[in-house]
Motif scaffolding. Structure first.
Motif, PDB file in Angstrom:
ATOM      1  N   VAL A 207       0.877  -1.175   0.000  1.00 62.04           N
ATOM      2  CA  VAL A 207       0.000   0.000   0.000  1.00 62.04           C
ATOM      3  C   VAL A 207       0.910   1.220   0.000  1.00 62.04           C
ATOM      4  O   VAL A 207       1.752   1.363   0.885  1.00 62.04           O
ATOM      5  N   MET A 209       1.260   5.173   0.386  1.00 58.14           N
ATOM      6  CA  MET A 209       0.567   6.362   0.897  1.00 58.14           C
ATOM      7  C   MET A 209       1.338   7.620   0.568  1.00 58.14           C
ATOM      8  O   MET A 209       2.568   7.627   0.609  1.00 58.14           O
ATOM      9  N   ILE A 214      -4.258   6.799   0.396  1.00 62.30           N
ATOM     10  CA  ILE A 214      -3.729   5.607  -0.256  1.00 62.30           C
ATOM     11  C   ILE A 214      -3.762   5.890  -1.756  1.00 62.30           C
ATOM     12  O   ILE A 214      -4.831   6.069  -2.336  1.00 62.30           O
TER      13      ILE A 214
END
Ligand code: ADP
Ligand code: MG
Length: 240
Positions: A207, A209, A214
């Motif tokens: 993921v 960020m 996100i």
């Protein structure tokens, strides 16, 4: 196991988490990466409720996070957390550091907690250090104790926030090896790290960020070889 649904959080005028939606399955290993200040630590801290959120919801095994009291202490045990700084109790032995939570929060007997603690300390390779104090151990050993301490609570999820960032290079691998083993044994893990080797070996999903959002989610292979967003490409260009 963990579901964040439209989670928002502000610090004053700073919108630190912006509409975060993230579902983590049982046994999944999710690596969170992104520039400094993007909200990675804040995200981790909301999941064991060291931080509150402004709106949205966070569920653990289908239940909303408890707000206070005994249930909150139980949540902190269910969601193990390992920080950059190891945060061991300096005036307690390694063994005492690991048995404290299980005896106080989980109400285990001292003898049962010690037996389990010694098994865990062996598992992370610091069994012989059990009766020493934290200052007598290297940083890598202390971080492995911190992992054992979290595991002693039999957590449902483990959160790691840059667990190797404060370590000398030669100690990083000994900590990552413990984390890789844990991942192989099926622990549900959320790991903030810039250790790409770990991400490639152990992560089911990366993921990415930036600025509280996100921006991108993908398999490690796809993310590292074929980032879709400019911000991810730019970030990877700086760290790889
Ligand atoms: P990361 O872990 O990705 O580096 P953080 O979650 O620590 O990012 O921080 C995200 C942003 O929130 C940063 O701009 C940081 O300065 C700010 N921040 C973090 N904690 C607080 C706090 N307790 N009060 C105010 N601002 C904070
Ligand atoms: Mg951080």
């Amino acid at each position: 196991m963990v579901v964040l649904d439209h989670v928002d959080k502000h610090y004053g005028s700073l919108h630190v988490l912006q509409d975060i939606n993230l579902s983590i399955r049982r046994g999944e290993v999710v690596v969170v990466i992104g520039p400094s200040g993007s909200g990675k630590s804040t995200l981790c801290r909301t999941i064991n409720r060291l931080e509150t959120i402004d709106s949205g919801s966070i569920m653990l095994e289908g239940q909303p996070l408890p707000q206070e009291g005994k249930q909150l202490a139980k949540l902190r045990a269910d969601v193990g957390m390992v920080f950059q700084s190891f945060n061991l109790f300096a005036h307690k032995t390694i063994l005492e550091n690991v048995t404290l939570g299980p005896t106080k929060v989980r109400k285990q007997s001292k003898s049962a907690a010690e037996k389990k603690a010694r098994e865990l300390l062996d598992r992370v390779g610091v069994g012989p250090q059990a009766d020493k104090y934290p200052a007598q151990l290297s940083g890598g050993q202390q971080q492995r104790v911190a992992i054992a301490r979290a595991l002693a609570m039999e957590p449902k999820v483990m959160l790691f926030d840059e667990p190797t960032s404060a370590l000398d290079p030669e100690m990083i691998k000994e900590v990552l090896d413990v984390m890789v083993d844990l991942a192989k044994q099926g622990m549900t893990m959320i790991v903030v790290t810039h250790e790409m080797g770990f991400a490639r070996t152990a992560a089911d999903r990366v993921v990415f960020m930036a600025d509280g959002q996100i921006v991108e989610e993908n398999t490690p292979e796809e993310f590292f070889t074929n980032p879709r967003s400019d911000r991810a490409r730019d970030f990877l260009g700086k760290i790889l």
